[in-house]
Design a protein around this motif. Sequence first.
Motif, PDB file in Angstrom:
ATOM      1  N   MET A 136      36.146  39.812  28.570  1.00  0.00           N
ATOM      2  CA  MET A 136      35.666  39.522  29.924  1.00  0.00           C
ATOM      3  C   MET A 136      36.807  39.670  30.932  1.00  0.00           C
ATOM      4  O   MET A 136      37.926  39.267  30.660  1.00  0.00           O
ATOM      5  CB  MET A 136      35.103  38.105  29.955  1.00  0.00           C
ATOM      6  CG  MET A 136      34.193  37.859  31.124  1.00  0.00           C
ATOM      7  SD  MET A 136      33.574  36.162  31.126  1.00  0.00           S
ATOM      8  CE  MET A 136      34.925  35.320  31.922  1.00  0.00           C
ATOM      9  N   VAL A 137      36.489  40.267  32.071  1.00  0.00           N
ATOM     10  CA  VAL A 137      37.530  40.424  33.095  1.00  0.00           C
ATOM     11  C   VAL A 137      37.499  39.190  33.995  1.00  0.00           C
ATOM     12  O   VAL A 137      36.477  38.865  34.583  1.00  0.00           O
ATOM     13  CB  VAL A 137      37.270  41.683  33.950  1.00  0.00           C
ATOM     14  CG1 VAL A 137      38.354  41.829  35.009  1.00  0.00           C
ATOM     15  CG2 VAL A 137      37.223  42.907  33.066  1.00  0.00           C
ATOM     16  N   VAL A 138      38.623  38.452  34.039  1.00  0.00           N
ATOM     17  CA  VAL A 138      38.645  37.251  34.882  1.00  0.00           C
ATOM     18  C   VAL A 138      38.739  37.657  36.350  1.00  0.00           C
ATOM     19  O   VAL A 138      39.130  38.770  36.674  1.00  0.00           O
ATOM     20  CB  VAL A 138      39.816  36.307  34.504  1.00  0.00           C
ATOM     21  CG1 VAL A 138      39.593  35.680  33.144  1.00  0.00           C
ATOM     22  CG2 VAL A 138      41.141  37.020  34.581  1.00  0.00           C
ATOM     23  N   LYS A 139      38.375  36.702  37.207  1.00  0.00           N
ATOM     24  CA  LYS A 139      38.282  37.013  38.642  1.00  0.00           C
ATOM     25  C   LYS A 139      39.612  37.562  39.187  1.00  0.00           C
ATOM     26  O   LYS A 139      39.643  38.532  39.932  1.00  0.00           O
ATOM     27  CB  LYS A 139      37.885  35.737  39.388  1.00  0.00           C
ATOM     28  CG  LYS A 139      37.372  35.982  40.761  1.00  0.00           C
ATOM     29  CD  LYS A 139      36.525  34.817  41.249  1.00  0.00           C
ATOM     30  CE  LYS A 139      36.206  35.001  42.713  1.00  0.00           C
ATOM     31  NZ  LYS A 139      37.032  34.165  43.578  1.00  0.00           N
ATOM     32  N   SER A 140      40.712  36.955  38.731  1.00  0.00           N
ATOM     33  CA  SER A 140      42.004  37.386  39.274  1.00  0.00           C
ATOM     34  C   SER A 140      42.329  38.819  38.853  1.00  0.00           C
ATOM     35  O   SER A 140      42.978  39.558  39.582  1.00  0.00           O
ATOM     36  CB  SER A 140      43.116  36.445  38.848  1.00  0.00           C
ATOM     37  OG  SER A 140      43.166  36.399  37.444  1.00  0.00           O
ATOM     38  N   ARG A 175      40.220  41.228  38.619  1.00  0.00           N
ATOM     39  CA  ARG A 175      39.487  42.128  39.534  1.00  0.00           C
ATOM     40  C   ARG A 175      40.301  42.405  40.787  1.00  0.00           C
ATOM     41  O   ARG A 175      40.223  43.471  41.368  1.00  0.00           O
ATOM     42  CB  ARG A 175      38.144  41.507  39.920  1.00  0.00           C
ATOM     43  CG  ARG A 175      37.181  41.482  38.764  1.00  0.00           C
ATOM     44  CD  ARG A 175      35.752  41.305  39.226  1.00  0.00           C
ATOM     45  NE  ARG A 175      34.871  41.314  38.084  1.00  0.00           N
ATOM     46  CZ  ARG A 175      34.393  42.419  37.525  1.00  0.00           C
ATOM     47  NH1 ARG A 175      34.707  43.586  38.016  1.00  0.00           N
ATOM     48  NH2 ARG A 175      33.613  42.340  36.469  1.00  0.00           N
ATOM     49  N   GLN A 176      41.079  41.373  41.189  1.00  0.00           N
ATOM     50  CA  GLN A 176      41.868  41.562  42.412  1.00  0.00           C
ATOM     51  C   GLN A 176      43.009  42.553  42.190  1.00  0.00           C
ATOM     52  O   GLN A 176      43.610  43.043  43.132  1.00  0.00           O
ATOM     53  CB  GLN A 176      42.438  40.218  42.877  1.00  0.00           C
ATOM     54  CG  GLN A 176      41.350  39.329  43.460  1.00  0.00           C
ATOM     55  CD  GLN A 176      41.765  37.869  43.541  1.00  0.00           C
ATOM     56  OE1 GLN A 176      42.872  37.514  43.129  1.00  0.00           O
ATOM     57  NE2 GLN A 176      40.895  37.035  44.046  1.00  0.00           N
ATOM     58  N   LEU A 177      43.322  42.833  40.912  1.00  0.00           N
ATOM     59  CA  LEU A 177      44.422  43.758  40.630  1.00  0.00           C
ATOM     60  C   LEU A 177      44.024  45.203  40.888  1.00  0.00           C
ATOM     61  O   LEU A 177      44.871  46.067  41.024  1.00  0.00           O
ATOM     62  CB  LEU A 177      44.880  43.615  39.167  1.00  0.00           C
ATOM     63  CG  LEU A 177      45.504  42.281  38.802  1.00  0.00           C
ATOM     64  CD1 LEU A 177      45.799  42.224  37.312  1.00  0.00           C
ATOM     65  CD2 LEU A 177      46.796  42.078  39.585  1.00  0.00           C
ATOM     66  N   VAL A 178      42.710  45.459  40.872  1.00  0.00           N
ATOM     67  CA  VAL A 178      42.254  46.849  41.053  1.00  0.00           C
ATOM     68  C   VAL A 178      41.630  46.975  42.444  1.00  0.00           C
ATOM     69  O   VAL A 178      40.672  46.272  42.760  1.00  0.00           O
ATOM     70  CB  VAL A 178      41.216  47.221  39.961  1.00  0.00           C
ATOM     71  CG1 VAL A 178      40.775  48.674  40.117  1.00  0.00           C
ATOM     72  CG2 VAL A 178      41.780  46.975  38.571  1.00  0.00           C
ATOM     73  N   PRO A 179      42.178  47.847  43.280  1.00  0.00           N
ATOM     74  CA  PRO A 179      41.614  47.978  44.636  1.00  0.00           C
ATOM     75  C   PRO A 179      40.125  48.320  44.589  1.00  0.00           C
ATOM     76  O   PRO A 179      39.675  48.997  43.658  1.00  0.00           O
ATOM     77  CB  PRO A 179      42.410  49.143  45.245  1.00  0.00           C
ATOM     78  CG  PRO A 179      43.560  49.387  44.362  1.00  0.00           C
ATOM     79  CD  PRO A 179      43.252  48.797  43.019  1.00  0.00           C
ATOM     80  N   ASP A 180      39.409  47.875  45.611  1.00  0.00           N
ATOM     81  CA  ASP A 180      37.961  48.131  45.673  1.00  0.00           C
ATOM     82  C   ASP A 180      37.655  49.621  45.579  1.00  0.00           C
ATOM     83  O   ASP A 180      36.703  50.032  44.939  1.00  0.00           O
ATOM     84  CB  ASP A 180      37.383  47.591  46.991  1.00  0.00           C
ATOM     85  CG  ASP A 180      37.251  46.084  46.936  1.00  0.00           C
ATOM     86  OD1 ASP A 180      37.398  45.532  45.818  1.00  0.00           O
ATOM     87  OD2 ASP A 180      37.033  45.465  47.996  1.00  0.00           O
ATOM     88  N   TYR A 181      38.485  50.451  46.257  1.00  0.00           N
ATOM     89  CA  TYR A 181      38.146  51.878  46.267  1.00  0.00           C
ATOM     90  C   TYR A 181      38.276  52.507  44.884  1.00  0.00           C
ATOM     91  O   TYR A 181      37.679  53.547  44.628  1.00  0.00           O
ATOM     92  CB  TYR A 181      38.963  52.643  47.323  1.00  0.00           C
ATOM     93  CG  TYR A 181      40.467  52.615  47.164  1.00  0.00           C
ATOM     94  CD1 TYR A 181      41.240  51.709  47.874  1.00  0.00           C
ATOM     95  CD2 TYR A 181      41.117  53.515  46.331  1.00  0.00           C
ATOM     96  CE1 TYR A 181      42.620  51.676  47.749  1.00  0.00           C
ATOM     97  CE2 TYR A 181      42.493  53.501  46.193  1.00  0.00           C
ATOM     98  CZ  TYR A 181      43.244  52.576  46.902  1.00  0.00           C
ATOM     99  OH  TYR A 181      44.605  52.558  46.764  1.00  0.00           O
ATOM    100  N   ILE A 182      39.021  51.856  43.979  1.00  0.00           N
ATOM    101  CA  ILE A 182      39.055  52.357  42.595  1.00  0.00           C
ATOM    102  C   ILE A 182      37.869  51.784  41.818  1.00  0.00           C
ATOM    103  O   ILE A 182      37.156  52.499  41.108  1.00  0.00           O
ATOM    104  CB  ILE A 182      40.375  51.959  41.877  1.00  0.00           C
ATOM    105  CG1 ILE A 182      41.597  52.551  42.602  1.00  0.00           C
ATOM    106  CG2 ILE A 182      40.355  52.368  40.395  1.00  0.00           C
ATOM    107  CD1 ILE A 182      41.746  54.055  42.517  1.00  0.00           C
TER     108      ILE A 182
END
Length: 370
Positions: A1-5, A7-14
């Motif tokens: 599972m990908v934790v919320k933090s 997700r913040q490591l990958v920019p939205d545009y990616i």
Amino acid sequence: MVVKSSRQLVPDYIQNLRIYQAGKPIEEVQREKGLTRISKLASNENPLGPSPYAIKAMTQSLWDIHRYPDMHAYALKTALAELYNLKKENIILGNGSEGIMGYIMRAFLQPGDQVLTSEKTFIGFYILARGAGVQLVTTAMTEDDRYDVKAMVKKINHDTKVIYIANPNNPTGTYMTRQEFDYLMEYVPEHCIVIIDEAYYEFASEMADDYPNSMDYRYDNVITLRTFSKAYGLSGIRVGYGFAHEFFIENLTKVKLPFEPNSLAQVGAVQALEDRPHLERTLSENKRLLKELTEYLQGRGLKTIPSVTNFVTVNMGSEEKSQKLFEDLLNHGVIIRPLSSNEMNQYVRISVGTQKEMEHFYSAMEQVRI
Ligand SMILES: Cc1ncc(COP(=O)(O)O)c(C=O)c1O
């Protein structure tokens, strides 16, 4: 599972990118359908394969595979420089022309820049532009599925940094004429880099009199990209090349991975370039079979887009019909390309194969309802 933090490591545009979808591989269809006879007409490859001299050179060079490639690719750059009457300083090589396109994005784009192209063009470019986090601006094509140069010119502004033209275009198979290219270039300001992607240049030069070979122009802000993946039959080994002003080439070289193209690709490409009879055979076979294919499709009442490449694109009228034709042909072992991932839901693209593969296609077509 990908934790919320995370997700913040990958920019939205990616995160918002869609993964590139290639033509279905032959082995996958064999596995899924339990068929042995497969004809792949889905990725615009050279059905005749590469020059036998390229195969021989690559086979021999396997014995040196423990050595790193020549990072200056002396032999290949020399061969290209001679063929096109250029200096080696004007040439960049990469892992396919798409690899070089990626380097252009990395070297020249900054946040806030815009890239301008058309709808219905090469999907690899959209992915690279979106992946660079810059704004992608597109214009609609003309009614006859060609770049609308007038509409494009209107979209140029001081933030436009890169303009991308695939000429001829994939997936429509159409081309920008010399007159249209001249018109466009008249309005392109000096701060814009124009990528002319000529992946299908060899086919178009053979088939269209008013096709502009961008090498005849030598604008300082134009980068011409070409490839060994199509007419030269070396898609699998990944080798492409680009021509531009020394200043661009020098800066592209700074961001490029040093050992691309690999050593097999370098020797294979030199031999492919020298084998002119193989190229001529490829082009004349393609011209003949493309004409036959287009006439067949039209004879079945299908709406084809006129093509100067090694594929033809068909407007099936609806997404349902295009998906059905793809699935039905797959059941007969023929792989074509539905264009839904190109946002051309109602279209399919059919590459020219060998004579035998085309016969397989025609016999499958006779057994499906369209
Ligand atoms: C217009 C266009 N540009 C570039 C490419 C990529 O070619 P390469 O294999 O050299 O990366 C393709 C491949 O289909 C293409 O159609």
